[in-house]
Design a protein around this motif. Sequence first.
Motif, PDB file in Angstrom:
ATOM      1  N   PHE C 149      56.797 -46.623  99.553  1.00  0.00           N
ATOM      2  CA  PHE C 149      58.193 -46.614  99.109  1.00  0.00           C
ATOM      3  C   PHE C 149      58.240 -46.549  97.589  1.00  0.00           C
ATOM      4  CE2 PHE C 149      61.888 -48.793  97.430  1.00  0.00           C
ATOM      5  CZ  PHE C 149      62.876 -47.974  97.933  1.00  0.00           C
ATOM      6  N   ALA C 150      57.373 -47.325  96.941  1.00  0.00           N
ATOM      7  CA  ALA C 150      57.367 -47.337  95.482  1.00  0.00           C
ATOM      8  C   ALA C 150      57.103 -45.936  94.931  1.00  0.00           C
ATOM      9  CB  ALA C 150      56.321 -48.328  94.973  1.00  0.00           C
ATOM     10  N   VAL C 151      56.198 -45.199  95.592  1.00  0.00           N
ATOM     11  CA  VAL C 151      55.905 -43.842  95.127  1.00  0.00           C
ATOM     12  C   VAL C 151      57.124 -42.942  95.285  1.00  0.00           C
ATOM     13  CG1 VAL C 151      54.528 -41.789  95.579  1.00  0.00           C
ATOM     14  CG2 VAL C 151      53.439 -44.019  95.544  1.00  0.00           C
ATOM     15  N   TYR C 152      57.792 -43.039  96.441  1.00  0.00           N
ATOM     16  CA  TYR C 152      58.992 -42.223  96.640  1.00  0.00           C
ATOM     17  C   TYR C 152      60.042 -42.575  95.595  1.00  0.00           C
ATOM     18  CZ  TYR C 152      57.115 -40.841 101.151  1.00  0.00           C
ATOM     19  OH  TYR C 152      56.332 -40.333 102.139  1.00  0.00           O
ATOM     20  N   PHE C 153      60.171 -43.867  95.373  1.00  0.00           N
ATOM     21  CA  PHE C 153      61.152 -44.340  94.406  1.00  0.00           C
ATOM     22  C   PHE C 153      60.858 -43.744  93.033  1.00  0.00           C
ATOM     23  CE2 PHE C 153      62.435 -47.540  91.244  1.00  0.00           C
ATOM     24  CZ  PHE C 153      63.783 -47.580  91.508  1.00  0.00           C
ATOM     25  N   LEU C 154      59.576 -43.770  92.678  1.00  0.00           N
ATOM     26  CA  LEU C 154      59.181 -43.229  91.381  1.00  0.00           C
ATOM     27  C   LEU C 154      59.474 -41.727  91.318  1.00  0.00           C
ATOM     28  CD1 LEU C 154      57.757 -43.321  88.657  1.00  0.00           C
ATOM     29  CD2 LEU C 154      55.587 -43.203  89.841  1.00  0.00           C
ATOM     30  N   ALA C 155      59.152 -41.012  92.397  1.00  0.00           N
ATOM     31  CA  ALA C 155      59.410 -39.570  92.412  1.00  0.00           C
ATOM     32  C   ALA C 155      60.893 -39.311  92.197  1.00  0.00           C
ATOM     33  CB  ALA C 155      58.965 -38.962  93.742  1.00  0.00           C
ATOM     34  N   LEU C 257      48.295 -30.522  82.280  1.00  0.00           N
ATOM     35  CA  LEU C 257      47.476 -31.704  82.493  1.00  0.00           C
ATOM     36  C   LEU C 257      48.293 -32.799  83.184  1.00  0.00           C
ATOM     37  CD1 LEU C 257      44.693 -32.915  81.935  1.00  0.00           C
ATOM     38  CD2 LEU C 257      45.652 -33.916  79.856  1.00  0.00           C
ATOM     39  N   ARG C 258      49.500 -33.029  82.664  1.00  0.00           N
ATOM     40  CA  ARG C 258      50.380 -34.042  83.261  1.00  0.00           C
ATOM     41  C   ARG C 258      50.629 -33.722  84.730  1.00  0.00           C
ATOM     42  NH1 ARG C 258      53.675 -33.976  78.736  1.00  0.00           N
ATOM     43  NH2 ARG C 258      54.884 -32.356  79.743  1.00  0.00           N
ATOM     44  N   SER C 259      50.946 -32.449  84.992  1.00  0.00           N
ATOM     45  CA  SER C 259      51.264 -32.066  86.367  1.00  0.00           C
ATOM     46  C   SER C 259      50.053 -32.210  87.275  1.00  0.00           C
ATOM     47  CB  SER C 259      51.774 -30.632  86.410  1.00  0.00           C
ATOM     48  OG  SER C 259      52.897 -30.513  85.578  1.00  0.00           O
ATOM     49  N   CYS C 260      48.850 -31.924  86.720  1.00  0.00           N
ATOM     50  CA  CYS C 260      47.632 -32.108  87.517  1.00  0.00           C
ATOM     51  C   CYS C 260      47.483 -33.566  87.929  1.00  0.00           C
ATOM     52  CB  CYS C 260      46.398 -31.719  86.717  1.00  0.00           C
ATOM     53  SG  CYS C 260      46.167 -29.958  86.596  1.00  0.00           S
ATOM     54  N   ILE C 261      47.712 -34.447  86.969  1.00  0.00           N
ATOM     55  CA  ILE C 261      47.546 -35.871  87.268  1.00  0.00           C
ATOM     56  C   ILE C 261      48.568 -36.307  88.321  1.00  0.00           C
ATOM     57  CG2 ILE C 261      47.714 -38.195  86.304  1.00  0.00           C
ATOM     58  CD1 ILE C 261      46.693 -36.924  83.658  1.00  0.00           C
ATOM     59  N   ILE C 262      49.819 -35.918  88.105  1.00  0.00           N
ATOM     60  CA  ILE C 262      50.860 -36.272  89.079  1.00  0.00           C
ATOM     61  C   ILE C 262      50.487 -35.721  90.453  1.00  0.00           C
ATOM     62  CG2 ILE C 262      53.261 -35.852  89.752  1.00  0.00           C
ATOM     63  CD1 ILE C 262      53.954 -35.814  86.762  1.00  0.00           C
ATOM     64  N   GLY C 263      50.061 -34.464  90.475  1.00  0.00           N
ATOM     65  CA  GLY C 263      49.754 -33.807  91.743  1.00  0.00           C
ATOM     66  C   GLY C 263      48.598 -34.478  92.471  1.00  0.00           C
ATOM     67  N   CYS C 264      47.492 -34.718  91.758  1.00  0.00           N
ATOM     68  CA  CYS C 264      46.330 -35.340  92.394  1.00  0.00           C
ATOM     69  C   CYS C 264      46.720 -36.690  92.971  1.00  0.00           C
ATOM     70  CB  CYS C 264      45.207 -35.554  91.381  1.00  0.00           C
ATOM     71  SG  CYS C 264      44.423 -34.030  90.884  1.00  0.00           S
ATOM     72  N   TRP C 265      47.469 -37.419  92.184  1.00  0.00           N
ATOM     73  CA  TRP C 265      47.838 -38.757  92.593  1.00  0.00           C
ATOM     74  C   TRP C 265      48.726 -38.733  93.837  1.00  0.00           C
ATOM     75  CZ3 TRP C 265      52.303 -42.062  91.667  1.00  0.00           C
ATOM     76  CH2 TRP C 265      51.986 -43.413  91.914  1.00  0.00           C
ATOM     77  N   MET C 266      49.734 -37.861  93.824  1.00  0.00           N
ATOM     78  CA  MET C 266      50.649 -37.781  94.958  1.00  0.00           C
ATOM     79  C   MET C 266      49.948 -37.244  96.195  1.00  0.00           C
ATOM     80  SD  MET C 266      53.611 -38.850  93.950  1.00  0.00           S
ATOM     81  CE  MET C 266      55.159 -38.128  94.444  1.00  0.00           C
ATOM     82  N   GLY C 267      48.947 -36.401  95.989  1.00  0.00           N
ATOM     83  CA  GLY C 267      48.230 -35.854  97.138  1.00  0.00           C
ATOM     84  C   GLY C 267      47.403 -36.916  97.837  1.00  0.00           C
TER      85      GLY C 267
END
Lengths: 336, 166, 502
Positions: C149-155, C257-267
Amino acid sequence: MKHFNAFGLGAVAALGMTALSMLPASAAWEPTKPVEFIVPAGTGGGADQMARTLQGIIAKHSLMSTQLVVINKSGGAGGEGFLDVKNAKGNPHKIVITLSNLFTTPLATGIPFNWKDMTPVAMLALDEFVLWVNASEPYKTAGDYVAAIKAAPDGTFKMGGTGSKSEDQIITVAFEKAVGKKMTYIPYKGGGEVAVQLVGGHINSSVNNPIEAVSQWRGDKVRPLCVFDSKTLPYTDKILGDLSWSSVPTCVSSGVDVEYLMLRGIFMPPGVTDEQVAYFVDLFKKVRETPEWKQLMKDGAFNQTFMAGAEFKTWLEGAEATHKGLMQEAGFIAGN
Amino acid sequence: MQQAPHGAGSGPTQRNAEIGVAVLTLLFGLIVIYGSTLVGIGWGSDGPQAGFFPFYVGLIICGCSIINLFQGLRENPTELFSEWSQLGQVLRVLIPTAIYVALVPFFGIYVPSVILIAVFMKWLGKYGTPLTLAVALGVPAFFYITLERWFLIPLPKGPLEAWLGL
Amino acid sequence: MFENFINLYHGFHIAADPFNILLMAVGILLGVIIGVLPGLGGANGVAILLPLTFSMSPTSAIILLTCIYWGALFGGAITSVLFNIPGEPWSVATTFDGHPMARNGKAGEALTAAFTSSFVGAFVAVIMITLIAPLVAQFALQFGPAEKFAVYFLAFASFVGMSKEPPAKTIVSMMIGFALAAVGLDMVTGQLRLTFGSTELLNGFDFLIAVIGLFGIGEILLTMEEGLEFRGKAAKIDPRIVWKTWKTLPKYWATSLRSCIIGCWMGITPAGATPASFMAYGVAKRISKNGKNFGNGEIEGVIAPETAAHAAGTSAMLPMLALGVPGSPTAAVLLGGLLIWGLQPGPMLFVEQSEFVWGLIASMYLGNVVGLILVLTTVPLFASILRIPFSIIAPVILVICAIGAYTVNNNVFDVIMMLVFGVLGYVLKKTNYPLAPLVLAIVLGDSAEEAFRQSLLSSGGSLGIFFSNGLVSTIMGIGLIAGLWPVLQIVLNRFRRVAQPA
């Protein structure tokens, strides 16, 4: 040729006769265009996997003259798929694979369908349920676990399962009754997710099907305590150390008097002819002889009971009554 | 709907459109609230009931719709949403599409697609018959081959396909 | 870690087999076709082709199927840019700037940027998998419902910022999305809600139907209003467009770079590619100095979501292999495939089937390189589609939309809903209601509510669970800051305005 007509309502009686008056083998009818294979659940779940395996087996061994096309209709806990079959009266180019939502969905949601609205073809197998805990927990047997639950206040232990008011929750309620304590049931979308939540320690136990949690068992992340069947499983291939499916005791022998098996069966729309049903019964008999199917049964530790015709219909009537009883007791019946 | 004289042409005003949309969202919000109360909007012992979130979502929709309604009322009453001639253009696409969508449940997707593309090209594009027919028949045929034959995805079919035995 | 490199080297030996390279090319091309057709997502494509692979070796089979997946990831961007119709859920955020670029005659640039970013995102994610696979798998286990939930909230918090539109309209738009997401079966109680007894509504409102209608059909109606032509018609087709665009890309390295980090993490978490793309877009919009121009055809607005979507899509493979939990619907289908080939995903797969795992990882490297080369050669071809006159392409797009809407759930009712959403999209856009919050709410609404209620079930109703450990508290904290940021900005701006009156 006798027919069971306990719930004899006009149309239903006709259906019953269709299902019962099947002739073995030598079916004259053959599909003339691709057959739609409805899966009343989402992609990637147990029913979907089985349907796609069937599709692959049938294609690989050319068991059918036309193609089998898998279609997911998962809306309303599968109600959408069953309604689609119910409304395709007389269409022989459509079959549906069932899970327990055949019984639970109409009861829990009030979506208007019943297995008698369709033509039963065959029971392919029954899926087992096993009580799992995280391997790092101290409970070695179902008895240890039950003792721990009994010693704690209501709702301390969390049971995870697939969906709400579904087979997993029904087992949980029956389990609670046998133990005499309440647990906290947490519904998840899929069985794989439940198994991982158990590994991560977010729930205390689960009632996953064997195939959903076996890989976590092999990795020594979870431990099976007992199987919700009347006898132990016949599969003796080693899974973890010296343990195999056959070394998991039954829940009944561990003092938890709960038995539950899930139907993996095939149905057709209402109003199809005897030859058409016979064709599919014959088809699935051939499928059962293939090595791929046998492997799937072994991987998933399925109960390989096969039924068709009158026998199957009697079984369905019994199973429907059982579900009604269990769901009534649990207070899961909708429509008030 | 009132018309306001405005230079090049006339049409519904932005003000009326804003008011109309706000009323629609308000109605939608009310439906959501009603639907939520049917399944329980309380906070049970183990967290919110099925209707808890939709209920408050509905309330917020209604609240904000009323704000939008008042802001719509304060809009300049002479500014146009769109000219009638432009709306006519929109309808020239919308009406065939609506008919198309209405036909799909009865005739499947292929036959209406042929008709839609043909009508569009003939009527709006003024193309010659050979090109029109080629595109109108070619596109659905392409989808039949790729989807139904290669990917085994059945699309809705009607009486014609049944007659042809496809 | 050194051991990993040796394994990877062996993996390359397996993946570089000519037959496997051929399978990669075939898979990518099929995937692109699947990605281009809206509604026919990667999950469907893989599921449909799965039975065909039973007679192959598991390694070849998974190479083919994962390449279909990469192809679908690439292909989803094409229709987003050209026609404002996202072929895949994770390409919705790509439309925000990709389509305006196409309208400005920069379709080639937008496609090149999208494909290249996809490649970068996927490549970084594969490197991460190679280096820290076991570690990452452990991290994914930390995610229970509260963390999710926290991840969705952050997104959500990082996407919903200040927009030009009036706040009340933004809120209405978002809330309509939440309400639509709630229709259908409530997963937690097993009750039907907001269906009013209608069997058509059992399925709820699929996000793709809404998107095809709101964006695709809505766009056609807007185009009609402004006269019978596609504004991208003037696009010059320059074969060197790829090279020219590449020269401009390196300066956006920070966004990548930012998007890579966000993407890896969300994946890994596993929230998936769609929230990752929205989140990356939102973050880029806030941080970039061109942020104000986002939505009008800013190339950074294409780079950010595409990079993140691919990084997420690729890293979603890791929890699948290591834990047996799918990070995306496509991964769920692949998981079924593994079982059928006699491989059991889970903790033992890396040990017992190391040849298969490293062959797969090596194929991710090669498959992405092959994919990038293939799709880049198609850029001029796809860009030239915009030169087809509107009165031919419009009905074809309508037909594609209808087919796409139907194939999402095999439901004719969805085709009707698509048109309703189309008209809605046209009217809402004309009356300045932003559509992006509505779409985001449909995507995340259900999952977020589900995670929220699962958390409360396990905590016995206490909200304290969202701050019960370091991980969840940190994510919630960042989310709260991101969510309140616009409010802080308003306060600051007011404060400044008061301080120095004009």
